[in-house]
Scaffold this motif. Structure first.
Motif, PDB file in Angstrom:
ATOM      1  N   LEU A   1       0.811  -1.218   0.000  1.00 36.99           N
ATOM      2  CA  LEU A   1       0.000   0.000   0.000  1.00 36.99           C
ATOM      3  C   LEU A   1       0.845   1.269   0.000  1.00 36.99           C
ATOM      4  N   GLN A   2       2.155   1.120  -0.049  1.00 40.56           N
ATOM      5  CA  GLN A   2       3.010   2.313  -0.020  1.00 40.56           C
ATOM      6  C   GLN A   2       3.656   2.581  -1.367  1.00 40.56           C
ATOM      7  N   ALA A   3       3.159   1.886  -2.390  1.00 40.97           N
ATOM      8  CA  ALA A   3       3.702   2.113  -3.728  1.00 40.97           C
ATOM      9  C   ALA A   3       3.113   3.399  -4.277  1.00 40.97           C
ATOM     10  N   PRO A   4       3.858   4.067  -5.152  1.00 39.63           N
ATOM     11  CA  PRO A   4       3.335   5.311  -5.721  1.00 39.63           C
ATOM     12  C   PRO A   4       2.072   5.058  -6.546  1.00 39.63           C
ATOM     13  N   GLY A   5       1.072   5.889  -6.374  1.00 40.81           N
ATOM     14  CA  GLY A   5      -0.132   5.790  -7.208  1.00 40.81           C
ATOM     15  C   GLY A   5      -1.213   4.908  -6.631  1.00 40.81           C
ATOM     16  N   GLU A   6      -1.066   3.614  -6.791  1.00 39.08           N
ATOM     17  CA  GLU A   6      -2.111   2.699  -6.339  1.00 39.08           C
ATOM     18  C   GLU A   6      -1.469   1.459  -5.719  1.00 39.08           C
ATOM     19  N   ALA A   7      -2.310   0.593  -5.172  1.00 35.63           N
ATOM     20  CA  ALA A   7      -1.809  -0.623  -4.542  1.00 35.63           C
ATOM     21  C   ALA A   7      -1.077  -1.481  -5.565  1.00 35.63           C
ATOM     22  N   HIS A   8       0.073  -2.009  -5.159  1.00 33.74           N
ATOM     23  CA  HIS A   8       0.832  -2.936  -6.003  1.00 33.74           C
ATOM     24  C   HIS A   8       0.690  -4.330  -5.409  1.00 33.74           C
ATOM     25  N   TYR A   9       0.571  -5.308  -6.268  1.00 37.67           N
ATOM     26  CA  TYR A   9       0.495  -6.699  -5.820  1.00 37.67           C
ATOM     27  C   TYR A   9       1.773  -7.402  -6.281  1.00 37.67           C
ATOM     28  N   TRP A  10       2.595  -7.782  -5.316  1.00 45.55           N
ATOM     29  CA  TRP A  10       3.893  -8.372  -5.624  1.00 45.55           C
ATOM     30  C   TRP A  10       3.854  -9.882  -5.474  1.00 45.55           C
ATOM     31  N   LEU A  11       4.548 -10.577  -6.356  1.00 50.11           N
ATOM     32  CA  LEU A  11       4.650 -12.027  -6.247  1.00 50.11           C
ATOM     33  C   LEU A  11       6.037 -12.409  -5.759  1.00 50.11           C
ATOM     34  N   PRO A  12       6.136 -13.019  -4.581  1.00 51.28           N
ATOM     35  CA  PRO A  12       7.448 -13.461  -4.108  1.00 51.28           C
ATOM     36  C   PRO A  12       8.142 -14.356  -5.131  1.00 51.28           C
ATOM     37  N   ALA A  13       7.359 -15.124  -5.865  1.00 48.85           N
ATOM     38  CA  ALA A  13       7.946 -16.024  -6.854  1.00 48.85           C
ATOM     39  C   ALA A  13       8.724 -15.251  -7.918  1.00 48.85           C
ATOM     40  N   LEU A  14       8.339 -14.017  -8.149  1.00 44.93           N
ATOM     41  CA  LEU A  14       8.981 -13.228  -9.202  1.00 44.93           C
ATOM     42  C   LEU A  14       9.972 -12.221  -8.640  1.00 44.93           C
TER      43      LEU A  14
END
Lengths: 169, 152
Positions: free
Chosen positions: A137-150
């Motif tokens: 929720l601290q990414a610029p602009g909007e929520a980012h969804y990160w994949l640990p696999a990547l």
């Protein structure tokens, strides 16, 4: 088929061990690259060399045994799914989108795939629920969804003693 | 005995600084935070902190990544540590806390072992002797005992 002592059988066992050990981090999704690195590490210098093609072949055999393994093509490589999370075409296509930056956003999905907001949100919610994605929720602009696999920083990170314990039957 | 400290992979993973909505993922996240707090404090031989210090410390504030754990989430991590026995609040308003990267029982055991090794069972000695004696291992015994002293 497979016989004990078969090269692919033994490789399959190794693949399962690596996936089990790292499941805690990545939710059961791993890139072919990272899997390759970890398998090579575990083989030691006298073991037969293993290529990514060998890995794919071994995984296909594991799939045929009904172990829940999946192979998802993404951006020129593959994501290997070792935990039978329910992933349909929508999920898969979002994973492919995420492969570029290691994360994905609702806007990106809407722009690239031309989906409605709700459809994008549902897929992301599902990925969170399956433990394949984490919310930022601290990414610029909007929520980012990160994949640990990547998360490429993770590549060749040592499997911790804790994780190795998880891999034991 | 020098401790080597490396930031865990989670520290460079941006979502680590957002409290995860998924319950299972959150459990893993909190466990990783607790572990990180303890090893960080152990490395810096820091046994007490204020919440304000914590907020600005590199521990919870990764400047390079431009992510910091919000204070409500820090409170949740601290509460987890308290439940595990690794943390004690030093005041009613919960503005400062004691971090025990070894729990009191573990310290008790360590001290007992040290005393046994140095053949001083059944003798009485002062806190000064304990913390400044030649035999004192570099385990941060001094700082912990100093803090306990202040705590008494």
């Amino acid at each position: 088929m497979l016989g004990v002592g078969d090269f692919y059988y033994e490789l399959g066992v190794q693949i399962i061990e690596v996936c089990l050990a790292l499941k805690h981090r990545n939710g059961g999704l791993i890139t072919l690259e990272e899997l390759h690195q970890q398998v090579l590490k575990g083989r030691g210098k006298f073991a037969q060399d293993v290529s990514q093609d060998d890995l794919i072949r071994a995984i296909k055999k594991l799939k045929a045994l009904g172990t829940g393994f999946g192979i998802i093509p993404v951006g020129g490589t593959y994501l290997i799914q070792s935990v039978p999370a329910e992933l349909n075409m929508d999920h898969t296509v979002v994973l492919q989108l995420a492969e570029k930056n290691g994360y994905v956003t609702v806007s990106e999905i809407k722009t690239s795939l031309k989906w409605e907001t709700e459809r994008a949100r549902q897929v992301l919610e599902h990925l969170l629920k399956e433990g394949l994605a984490w919310l930022d929720l601290q990414a610029p602009g909007e929520a980012h969804y990160w994949l640990p696999a990547l998360f490429t920083d993770l590549y060749s990170q040592e499997i911790t003693a804790e994780e190795a314990r998880e891999a034991l039957p | 005995m020098a401790m080597s400290f490396e930031w865990p992979w989670q520290y460079r993973f941006p979502p680590f600084f957002t409290l995860q909505p998924n319950v299972d993922t959150r459990q893993k996240q909190l466990a990783a935070w607790c572990s990180l707090v303890l090893s960080f404090c152990r490395l810096h031989k820091q046994s007490s902190m204020t919440v304000m210090e914590a907020q600005e410390s590199p521990l919870f504030n990764n400047v390079k990544l431009q992510r910091k754990l919000p204070v409500e989430s820090i409170q949740i991590v601290l509460e987890e540590l308290r439940k595990k026995g690794n943390l004690e609040w030093l005041d009613k308003s919960k503005s400062s806390f004691l971090i025990m990267w070894r729990r009191p029982e573990e310290w008790g055991k360590l001290i007992y072992q040290w005393v046994s090794r140095s053949g001083q069972n059944n003798s009485v000695f002062t806190l000064y002797e304990l913390t400044n004696g030649e035999d004192t291992e570099d385990e941060g015994i001094e700082s912990i005992l100093q803090d306990f002293q202040g705590h008494l």
